[in-house]
Design a protein around this motif. Structure first.
Motif, PDB file in Angstrom:
ATOM      1  N   SER A  70     -22.569  56.880 -38.041  1.00  0.00           N
ATOM      2  CA  SER A  70     -21.940  56.507 -39.309  1.00  0.00           C
ATOM      3  C   SER A  70     -20.867  57.517 -39.702  1.00  0.00           C
ATOM      4  O   SER A  70     -19.864  57.142 -40.318  1.00  0.00           O
ATOM      5  N   GLY A  75     -17.116  56.378 -40.250  1.00  0.00           N
ATOM      6  CA  GLY A  75     -16.460  56.715 -41.508  1.00  0.00           C
ATOM      7  C   GLY A  75     -15.173  57.490 -41.297  1.00  0.00           C
ATOM      8  O   GLY A  75     -14.178  57.256 -41.987  1.00  0.00           O
ATOM      9  N   GLY A  76     -15.177  58.411 -40.356  1.00  0.00           N
ATOM     10  CA  GLY A  76     -13.964  59.173 -40.066  1.00  0.00           C
ATOM     11  C   GLY A  76     -12.861  58.310 -39.491  1.00  0.00           C
ATOM     12  O   GLY A  76     -11.690  58.430 -39.882  1.00  0.00           O
ATOM     13  N   ALA A 128     -12.597  55.105 -39.928  1.00  0.00           N
ATOM     14  CA  ALA A 128     -12.170  54.210 -41.011  1.00  0.00           C
ATOM     15  C   ALA A 128     -11.236  54.921 -41.977  1.00  0.00           C
ATOM     16  O   ALA A 128     -10.335  54.297 -42.535  1.00  0.00           O
ATOM     17  N   THR A 129     -11.425  56.215 -42.165  1.00  0.00           N
ATOM     18  CA  THR A 129     -10.522  56.977 -43.035  1.00  0.00           C
ATOM     19  C   THR A 129      -9.112  57.007 -42.463  1.00  0.00           C
ATOM     20  O   THR A 129      -8.125  56.808 -43.188  1.00  0.00           O
ATOM     21  N   GLN A 150      -7.682  53.615 -42.707  1.00  0.00           N
ATOM     22  CA  GLN A 150      -7.348  53.336 -44.094  1.00  0.00           C
ATOM     23  C   GLN A 150      -5.990  53.943 -44.464  1.00  0.00           C
ATOM     24  O   GLN A 150      -5.219  53.345 -45.215  1.00  0.00           O
ATOM     25  N   LEU A 201     -11.349  48.178 -45.235  1.00  0.00           N
ATOM     26  CA  LEU A 201     -11.612  49.539 -44.753  1.00  0.00           C
ATOM     27  C   LEU A 201     -12.274  50.399 -45.825  1.00  0.00           C
ATOM     28  O   LEU A 201     -13.106  51.258 -45.509  1.00  0.00           O
ATOM     29  N   VAL A 202     -11.941  50.165 -47.091  1.00  0.00           N
ATOM     30  CA  VAL A 202     -12.637  50.877 -48.170  1.00  0.00           C
ATOM     31  C   VAL A 202     -14.117  50.497 -48.161  1.00  0.00           C
ATOM     32  O   VAL A 202     -15.000  51.360 -48.283  1.00  0.00           O
ATOM     33  N   ARG A 239     -15.850  52.160 -45.156  1.00  0.00           N
ATOM     34  CA  ARG A 239     -16.133  53.585 -45.423  1.00  0.00           C
ATOM     35  C   ARG A 239     -17.296  53.754 -46.376  1.00  0.00           C
ATOM     36  O   ARG A 239     -18.144  54.631 -46.203  1.00  0.00           O
ATOM     37  N   THR A 240     -17.354  52.905 -47.401  1.00  0.00           N
ATOM     38  CA  THR A 240     -18.449  52.971 -48.361  1.00  0.00           C
ATOM     39  C   THR A 240     -19.775  52.668 -47.683  1.00  0.00           C
ATOM     40  O   THR A 240     -20.771  53.378 -47.892  1.00  0.00           O
ATOM     41  N   ALA A 249     -20.484  52.954 -44.460  1.00  0.00           N
ATOM     42  CA  ALA A 249     -20.800  54.023 -43.510  1.00  0.00           C
ATOM     43  C   ALA A 249     -21.350  55.244 -44.236  1.00  0.00           C
ATOM     44  O   ALA A 249     -22.303  55.876 -43.767  1.00  0.00           O
ATOM     45  N   ALA A 250     -20.780  55.578 -45.382  1.00  0.00           N
ATOM     46  CA  ALA A 250     -21.278  56.722 -46.153  1.00  0.00           C
ATOM     47  C   ALA A 250     -22.682  56.456 -46.665  1.00  0.00           C
ATOM     48  O   ALA A 250     -23.556  57.336 -46.614  1.00  0.00           O
TER      49      ALA A 250
END
Length: 158
Positions: free
Chosen positions: A25, A29-30, A32-33, A36, A65-66, A69-70, A72-73
């Motif tokens: 995850s 997340g990285g 996806a950042t 993004q 993508l937001v 990321r949410t 995944a976090a």
């Protein structure tokens, strides 16, 4: 000091599944950042240029993508908390097994080890390890260059 102490690895075994979820995850997340950031750039370009294809596509990509990321976090934090609980529980069990075998351990010392000593591993598992792997993996990945780019990112400061 090494970033990942080899002496700590056997103590992390009870939480292998949760830690692999934490690592994956973090990487998702990285990535996806970074995606993004590209989507935001495409959205800004689409917003300031005449409507060739519209800005709706980049806006939906950015919103997706937001959400990625949410998610995944959220998954990473839940898995890290589960991993910390599993590692702490296993360490407490090992401590109690050692205390049963040894009669020379004072009860006050045992209480301190079982509470403060074992609780010290939780920040390591919930904060340090989830940040360590993406910090090692993401900079080494290769990012695509824009079509007209001839300079590498390493030469931008020159």
């Amino acid at each position: 000091m090494k970033p990942l102490d080899p002496a700590a690895l056997p103590h992390l075994r009870p939480a292998r599944g949760a830690l692999s979820l934490v690592v994956s995850s973090g990487v998702v997340g990285g990535l996806a950042t970074v995606a993004q950031a590209f989507a935001l750039g495409a959205l800004v370009v689409a917003a300031v240029t005449p409507p060739a294809g519209g800005w709706h596509g980049p806006a939906w990509a950015f919103a997706g993508l937001v959400l990625l990321r949410t998610a995944a976090a959220y998954v990473g934090q839940r898995a890290a908390a589960r991993a910390a609980g599993e590692v702490s529980g296993a360490l407490r069990q090992r401590l109690l097994d050692a205390a049963r075998r040894s009669d020379d351990l004072p009860p006050a010392r045992l209480v301190v080890l079982a509470t403060r000593g074992v609780a010290g591993v939780e920040p390591y598992v919930t904060r340090y390890l989830p940040a360590l792997v993406p910090a090692a993996v993401l900079p080494s990945s290769r990012w695509p260059r824009s079509p007209g780019s001839t300079r590498s990112p390493a030469s931008w400061s020159r």
